[in-house]
Write a protein that holds these residues in place. Structure first.
Motif, PDB file in Angstrom:
ATOM      1  N   UNK A  90      -0.897  13.600  13.242  1.00 55.20           N
ATOM      2  CA  UNK A  90      -1.614  13.436  14.510  1.00 55.20           C
ATOM      3  C   UNK A  90      -1.785  11.949  14.799  1.00 55.20           C
ATOM      4  N   UNK A  91      -1.233  11.495  15.927  1.00 58.21           N
ATOM      5  CA  UNK A  91      -1.158  10.061  16.196  1.00 58.21           C
ATOM      6  C   UNK A  91      -2.232   9.545  17.148  1.00 58.21           C
ATOM      7  N   UNK A 109      -3.010  14.213   5.641  1.00 57.64           N
ATOM      8  CA  UNK A 109      -1.950  13.987   4.661  1.00 57.64           C
ATOM      9  C   UNK A 109      -1.322  12.628   4.946  1.00 57.64           C
ATOM     10  N   UNK A 110      -1.170  11.813   3.892  1.00 56.75           N
ATOM     11  CA  UNK A 110      -0.586  10.483   4.047  1.00 56.75           C
ATOM     12  C   UNK A 110       0.555  10.324   3.047  1.00 56.75           C
ATOM     13  N   UNK A 111       1.694   9.761   3.475  1.00 65.50           N
ATOM     14  CA  UNK A 111       2.880   9.712   2.617  1.00 65.50           C
ATOM     15  C   UNK A 111       2.939   8.528   1.655  1.00 65.50           C
ATOM     16  N   UNK A 112       1.873   8.316   0.917  1.00 67.13           N
ATOM     17  CA  UNK A 112       1.874   7.322  -0.168  1.00 67.13           C
ATOM     18  C   UNK A 112       0.759   7.685  -1.129  1.00 67.13           C
ATOM     19  N   UNK A 122      -0.023   1.739   9.259  1.00 68.44           N
ATOM     20  CA  UNK A 122       0.881   2.174   8.192  1.00 68.44           C
ATOM     21  C   UNK A 122       1.058   3.693   8.289  1.00 68.44           C
ATOM     22  N   UNK A 123       2.121   4.105   8.950  1.00 64.14           N
ATOM     23  CA  UNK A 123       2.371   5.536   9.156  1.00 64.14           C
ATOM     24  C   UNK A 123       3.872   5.762   9.295  1.00 64.14           C
ATOM     25  N   UNK A 128       7.275   4.050   4.073  1.00 68.00           N
ATOM     26  CA  UNK A 128       8.392   4.046   3.125  1.00 68.00           C
ATOM     27  C   UNK A 128       9.145   2.708   3.158  1.00 68.00           C
ATOM     28  N   UNK A 129       9.191   2.093   4.311  1.00 66.58           N
ATOM     29  CA  UNK A 129       9.767   0.751   4.403  1.00 66.58           C
ATOM     30  C   UNK A 129       8.961  -0.225   3.553  1.00 66.58           C
ATOM     31  N   UNK A 130       7.648  -0.131   3.629  1.00 67.15           N
ATOM     32  CA  UNK A 130       6.779  -1.018   2.852  1.00 67.15           C
ATOM     33  C   UNK A 130       6.938  -0.771   1.357  1.00 67.15           C
TER      34      UNK A 130
END
Length: 214
Positions: A90-91, A109-112, A122-123, A128-130
């Motif tokens: 949700x943005x 849910x956060x992807x890290x 950071x989304x 993933x780039x970071x």
């Protein structure tokens, strides 16, 4: 039975993971009764409609004031007797007013592996780039309660995912989804619906486990 609302903005892969888990009987204490999208063209709406779940589109830009948007969102959630809110890509910014109203009843849910690669801005692929830029060997995903700090709420579950040589942000994103996000989010929702989650001094205590839990 606890009514669950899922808030989305895009493709809805995490929503699909929840729908699949519900169909498989893995969320016995709750049911998804509402999907709210910030965009009318989000494919997540199609996923919800195919599953027979009520959908609503609520765009922040349709309201001149944040408070008006908050009133509409809270009213919608209350009319549907929502007991748990799940942010699944949700943005739209959730205001302190809404967070306070649903304190420890809203998860994200956060992807890290929080606290790494999280916070404002950071989304999505940026995470993933970071991670790849930093050269970490392990990343993952985190499910947490939402508070006033971006990605700063009490952590419910985490799962590590290996970073492989030659990974791109896209390949890493997909692996994190498959190995972590799509497993963690349904489990966290099921734990909440079973009454197994308790927040003490900013830390989540898990008071039980689920049958056949990983």
């Amino acid at each position: 039975m606890l009514n669950i609302a899922v808030l989305v903005s895009g493709g809805g892969t995490n929503l699909q993971a929840l729908i699949d888990a519900q169909k498989a009987g893995k969320i016995p204490g709750g049911r998804i009764t509402l999907v709210v999208s910030s965009r009318e063209d989000a494919y997540a709406l199609t996923r919800a409609e195919q599953a027979g779940i009520r959908t609503e589109v609520l765009r922040r830009r349709s309201f001149s004031e944040q408070d008006d948007y908050d009133t509409e969102l809270i009213g919608l959630l209350e009319r549907e007797h929502i007991g748990l809110i799940v942010l699944a890509g949700f943005m739209t910014i959730i205001s302190p007013r809404v967070i306070e109203r649903y304190r420890n009843r809203m998860i994200n849910i956060h992807p890290s592996l929080i606290p790494a690669f999280c916070g404002e801005g950071c989304y999505g692929l940026r995470v993933h780039q970071a991670a790849l830029k930093k050269g970490v060997r392990v990343t993952g995903a985190t499910v947490h309660f939402v508070n006033e700090v971006c990605d700063g709420g009490p952590i419910i579950l985490q799962k590590a995912v290996e970073v492989l040589p030659g990974d791109t942000p896209e390949t890493l994103q997909r692996r994190v989804m498959e190995q972590a996000e799509w497993k963690l989010l349904p489990k966290a929702v099921a734990l909440f619906c079973a009454g197994f989650l308790e927040v003490e001094n900013g830390v989540v205590k898990i008071k039980g486990d689920l049958p056949c839990s990983e």
